[in-house]
Design a protein around this motif. Sequence first.
Motif, PDB file in Angstrom:
ATOM      1  N   PHE A  30       0.897  -1.167   0.340  1.00 23.22           N
ATOM      2  CA  PHE A  30       0.136   0.114   0.047  1.00 23.22           C
ATOM      3  C   PHE A  30       0.454   1.178  -0.172  1.00 23.22           C
ATOM      4  CE2 PHE A  30      -4.126  -2.822   0.776  1.00 23.22           C
ATOM      5  CZ  PHE A  30      -5.255  -2.081   0.699  1.00 23.22           C
ATOM      6  N   ASP A  31       1.459   1.024   0.979  1.00 21.45           N
ATOM      7  CA  ASP A  31       2.871   2.447   0.703  1.00 21.45           C
ATOM      8  C   ASP A  31       3.238   2.902  -0.161  1.00 21.45           C
ATOM      9  OD1 ASP A  31       2.219   3.096   3.468  1.00 21.45           O
ATOM     10  OD2 ASP A  31       4.177   2.146   3.601  1.00 21.45           O
ATOM     11  N   ALA A  32       3.925   1.814  -1.459  1.00 17.90           N
ATOM     12  CA  ALA A  32       4.705   1.873  -2.832  1.00 17.90           C
ATOM     13  C   ALA A  32       2.981   2.176  -3.800  1.00 17.90           C
ATOM     14  CB  ALA A  32       4.936   0.132  -2.679  1.00 17.90           C
ATOM     15  N   LEU A  33       2.158   1.809  -3.751  1.00 20.93           N
ATOM     16  CA  LEU A  33       1.015   2.491  -4.313  1.00 20.93           C
ATOM     17  C   LEU A  33       0.796   4.193  -3.938  1.00 20.93           C
ATOM     18  CD1 LEU A  33      -0.683   1.960  -6.671  1.00 20.93           C
ATOM     19  CD2 LEU A  33      -2.999   1.221  -4.309  1.00 20.93           C
ATOM     20  N   PHE A  34       0.917   4.035  -2.837  1.00 26.16           N
ATOM     21  CA  PHE A  34       0.461   5.616  -2.788  1.00 26.16           C
ATOM     22  C   PHE A  34       1.569   6.347  -3.051  1.00 26.16           C
ATOM     23  CE2 PHE A  34      -1.799   3.190   1.682  1.00 26.16           C
ATOM     24  CZ  PHE A  34      -3.087   3.418   1.016  1.00 26.16           C
ATOM     25  N   ALA A  35       3.352   5.898  -2.522  1.00 25.30           N
ATOM     26  CA  ALA A  35       3.951   6.902  -3.261  1.00 25.30           C
ATOM     27  C   ALA A  35       4.125   7.119  -4.572  1.00 25.30           C
ATOM     28  CB  ALA A  35       5.091   6.370  -2.790  1.00 25.30           C
ATOM     29  N   ASP A  36       3.877   6.051  -5.086  1.00 20.09           N
ATOM     30  CA  ASP A  36       4.139   6.091  -7.005  1.00 20.09           C
ATOM     31  C   ASP A  36       2.533   6.742  -6.979  1.00 20.09           C
ATOM     32  OD1 ASP A  36       6.410   4.621  -6.792  1.00 20.09           O
ATOM     33  OD2 ASP A  36       5.354   2.683  -7.380  1.00 20.09           O
ATOM     34  N   ALA A  37       1.635   7.162  -6.871  1.00 21.80           N
ATOM     35  CA  ALA A  37       0.243   7.313  -7.067  1.00 21.80           C
ATOM     36  C   ALA A  37      -0.529   8.135  -7.075  1.00 21.80           C
ATOM     37  CB  ALA A  37      -0.439   5.210  -8.045  1.00 21.80           C
ATOM     38  N   VAL A  38      -0.918   8.009  -6.218  1.00 24.94           N
ATOM     39  CA  VAL A  38      -2.073   8.819  -5.212  1.00 24.94           C
ATOM     40  C   VAL A  38      -0.997  10.353  -5.244  1.00 24.94           C
ATOM     41  CG1 VAL A  38      -2.170   9.808  -3.363  1.00 24.94           C
ATOM     42  CG2 VAL A  38      -2.095   7.729  -3.246  1.00 24.94           C
ATOM     43  N   GLN A  39      -1.982  11.023  -6.308  1.00 24.42           N
ATOM     44  CA  GLN A  39      -1.703  12.671  -6.360  1.00 24.42           C
ATOM     45  C   GLN A  39      -2.211  13.706  -5.053  1.00 24.42           C
ATOM     46  OE1 GLN A  39      -3.267  13.086 -10.809  1.00 24.42           O
ATOM     47  NE2 GLN A  39      -1.047  12.662 -10.796  1.00 24.42           N
ATOM     48  N   ALA A  40      -4.147  13.054  -4.538  1.00 22.73           N
ATOM     49  CA  ALA A  40      -4.648  14.279  -4.361  1.00 22.73           C
ATOM     50  C   ALA A  40      -5.492  13.190  -3.240  1.00 22.73           C
ATOM     51  CB  ALA A  40      -5.544  15.351  -4.418  1.00 22.73           C
ATOM     52  N   LEU A  41      -5.612  13.275  -1.897  1.00 18.93           N
ATOM     53  CA  LEU A  41      -6.300  12.312  -1.549  1.00 18.93           C
ATOM     54  C   LEU A  41      -7.773  13.374  -0.496  1.00 18.93           C
ATOM     55  CD1 LEU A  41      -3.872  12.397   1.265  1.00 18.93           C
ATOM     56  CD2 LEU A  41      -5.785  10.540   0.701  1.00 18.93           C
ATOM     57  N   GLU A  42      -9.217  13.140  -0.529  1.00 15.75           N
ATOM     58  CA  GLU A  42     -10.385  13.542  -0.298  1.00 15.75           C
ATOM     59  C   GLU A  42     -11.320  12.821   1.108  1.00 15.75           C
ATOM     60  OE1 GLU A  42     -12.768  15.301  -2.647  1.00 15.75           O
ATOM     61  OE2 GLU A  42     -11.568  15.250  -4.395  1.00 15.75           O
ATOM     62  N   ARG A  43     -11.562  13.019   1.973  1.00 17.65           N
ATOM     63  CA  ARG A  43     -12.929  13.177   3.187  1.00 17.65           C
ATOM     64  C   ARG A  43     -13.761  13.411   2.935  1.00 17.65           C
ATOM     65  NH1 ARG A  43     -10.613   9.335   7.614  1.00 17.65           N
ATOM     66  NH2 ARG A  43     -12.117   8.296   7.939  1.00 17.65           N
ATOM     67  N   PRO A  44     -15.000  12.118   2.178  1.00 19.05           N
ATOM     68  CA  PRO A  44     -16.135  13.045   2.060  1.00 19.05           C
ATOM     69  C   PRO A  44     -17.223  12.854   3.434  1.00 19.05           C
ATOM     70  CG  PRO A  44     -15.686  11.521  -0.180  1.00 19.05           C
ATOM     71  CD  PRO A  44     -14.408  11.838   1.054  1.00 19.05           C
ATOM     72  N   ASP A  45     -16.725  11.937   3.586  1.00 13.65           N
ATOM     73  CA  ASP A  45     -17.291  11.801   5.215  1.00 13.65           C
ATOM     74  C   ASP A  45     -16.239  11.050   5.871  1.00 13.65           C
ATOM     75  OD1 ASP A  45     -17.971   9.128   4.856  1.00 13.65           O
ATOM     76  OD2 ASP A  45     -19.851   9.919   3.797  1.00 13.65           O
ATOM     77  N   ARG A  46     -16.734  10.799   6.945  1.00 15.20           N
ATOM     78  CA  ARG A  46     -15.758   9.943   7.801  1.00 15.20           C
ATOM     79  C   ARG A  46     -15.909   8.657   7.678  1.00 15.20           C
ATOM     80  NH1 ARG A  46     -19.108   6.825  12.615  1.00 15.20           N
ATOM     81  NH2 ARG A  46     -17.073   7.284  13.774  1.00 15.20           N
TER      82      ARG A  46
END
Length: 119
Positions: A30-46
């Motif tokens: 998961f850390d590798a996917l996050f580091a390689d691919a995630v550009q932005a995060l949103e938390r629409p609700d809890r």
Amino acid sequence: MTQDIALDQDWVPSACTLPTAEQPLRVAEFDALFADAVQALERPDRTRLRLELAVSPEHAARAAELSARENGCCSFFAFTLTVADGGLALEVAVPPEQVEVLDALQARARMAAGTKRSA
């Protein structure tokens, strides 16, 4: 280092059926996917987290494969991978009693990706 250990403990819920020896490997994936691919995060609700991923067939395939394996050991996760309007997003939803796991996932994603935007 202490911070990473704390996040690892929060990340793996007691409901997880993945053998303990394999859990650090899954976290690293998961850390590798996050580091390689995630550009932005949103938390629409809890109970929902939306990860905007860099658009590529490889990122889509990795996210889909990892989500399917994770759902096999932690069935409370609901993963939705969306490819639309030139974008790629992975949404993760959990029941209210698993919000702390989603909080830890968001913290890991933010730390690994160093994202510029988070809501």
